[in-house]
Design an enzyme around this catalytic site. Structure first.
Site, short mmCIF file in Angstrom:
data_model
loop_
_atom_site.label_atom_id
_atom_site.label_comp_id
_atom_site.label_asym_id
_atom_site.label_seq_id
_atom_site.Cartn_x
_atom_site.Cartn_y
_atom_site.Cartn_z
CD GLU A 298 47.61 30.97 44.85
OE1 GLU A 298 48.48 31.54 44.14
OE2 GLU A 298 46.42 31.33 44.88
NE ARG B 46 41.53 38.52 35.54
CZ ARG B 46 42.36 39.08 34.65
NH1 ARG B 46 41.97 39.29 33.41
NH2 ARG B 46 43.57 39.41 35.02
CG HIS C 112 46.79 29.61 39.98
ND1 HIS C 112 46.73 30.80 39.31
CD2 HIS C 112 46.61 29.90 41.29
CE1 HIS C 112 46.53 31.78 40.18
NE2 HIS C 112 46.45 31.26 41.38
CG HIS D 180 41.98 30.27 44.04
ND1 HIS D 180 42.45 29.46 43.03
CD2 HIS D 180 42.79 31.36 44.05
CE1 HIS D 180 43.50 30.02 42.46
NE2 HIS D 180 43.72 31.19 43.06
#
Length: 323
Positions: free
Chosen positions: A120, A198, A103, A178
């Site tokens: 996150e 991605r 991200h 991740h």
């Protein structure tokens, strides 16, 4: 109209890797197949959750902020975020692995997408035997080595895979590569953002589209933090019947409450809404003389103007989230 502890109707999202544990374990009510995510509280554009119960039933979270401002969010949160709700709260069920992804930071996301970044955290609720996560790199890596591995299809060799169990917790700052592995059910707390780059997707074809999913490696390369860490898992204590620090970041704070009996929470000094995610057991919350049931797999938002919350339970584990 007065504010009260609020449940929202979840938004269920099809994912190529989704399973059925959101239904079979967390008792979510949907008919579709391969539901991978339950968006519990969301202010993402076109994915705005609505109140499920009570006088405010049907109100979007965005409408609540407009109507109640700092009473809903807290004064400092409203000053910093205005009418945008800062967090996205999810439960995630991975039947097969998610793509390897990263991200962007707040700065990069603002420039490229006019969005928040996506810091996150994950709290593992259930994990099949030998289930894994991918978090960060397993060795020192530079950009050239990474690109070479990516090009020849061996990028998994340099990624850090860890077997996980119930209760394991990971903070995933922006830039950290991740992926959630197969057989993992977790609670995710993140900034309000739907921006994911991605990197690698196992050459899968999506049965719904008949196509492989798009990769974003040109965007990802500038977002990746190549630093190697010896430990990626969050260590925490879990004393019963009190709030224990789980993840405190600049973007949100999460504690864990392992309850064997009732407790009273005083939020008069917090100046923030509070979110409870029930990750084990069940509880009854009392506020202003009214009772609110909170079961496994449910999420409840306590508006900032409600200071005294009484939690009654014979056994429950709650994640306590605030700004």
């Amino acid at each position: 109209m007065q504010l009260y502890p609020l449940k929202f109707s979840p938004i269920f999202c099809y994912r190529i890797w989704g399973g059925d544990k959101l239904k079979t374990v967390l008792n979510k009510n949907y008919q579709e197949e391969s539901i991978g995510e339950s968006w519990e509280i969301s202010d993402v554009e076109e994915f705005n959750t609505v109140v499920a119960e009570g006088e405010l039933k049907g109100e979007t979270i965005n409408n609540l902020i407009t109507k109640f401002t700092s009473d809903f969010l807290g004064k400092s949160v409203y000053q910093n975020f205005g009418e945008e709700f800062p967090l996205l709260i999810k439960f995630i069920d991975a039947k097969t692995p998610l793509s390897i992804q990263v991200h962007p930071s707040n700065k990069l996301a603002k420039v490229r997408h006019n969005s928040f970044g996506k810091n996150e955290m994950w709290y593992i609720m259930e994990a099949d035997e030998n289930a894994e996560l991918i978090v960060g790199f397993n060795q020192k890596v530079n950009k050239d080595t990474y690109l070479e591995k990516l090009e020849n299809g061996t990028v998994l060799e340099i990624l850090n895979a860890e077997k996980v169990k119930k209760g394991d917790t990971y903070y995933i700052p922006t830039g950290r590569v991740h992926a959630i592995g197969a057989g993992v059910l977790l609670a995710e707390i993140q900034q309000t953002s739907n921006i994911t780059y991605r990197i690698y997707d196992y050459d899968r074809v999506d049965a719904k589209t008949g196509q492989k999913r798009e990769l974003h490696n040109d965007l990802a390369i500038d977002a990746i933090d190549f630093e190697h860490h010896k430990n990626y898992k969050t260590n925490y204590s879990a004393k019963e019947n009190e709030s224990n620090t789980l993840v405190h970041s600049p973007y949100f704070k999460t504690n864990i409450l392992k309850l064997t009996e009732g407790v009273t929470k005083d939020y008069s000094n917090l100046d923030s809404f509070v979110i409870y995610m029930c990750v084990e057991g069940d509880a009854v919350l009392e506020s202003n003389g009214a009772k609110y049931q909170l079961n496994l797999g449910e999420t409840m938002l306590i508006p900032a103007c409600l200071n005294d919350i009484h939690i009654k339970t014979k056994g429950a584990t709650l994640l306590e989230v605030y700004m």
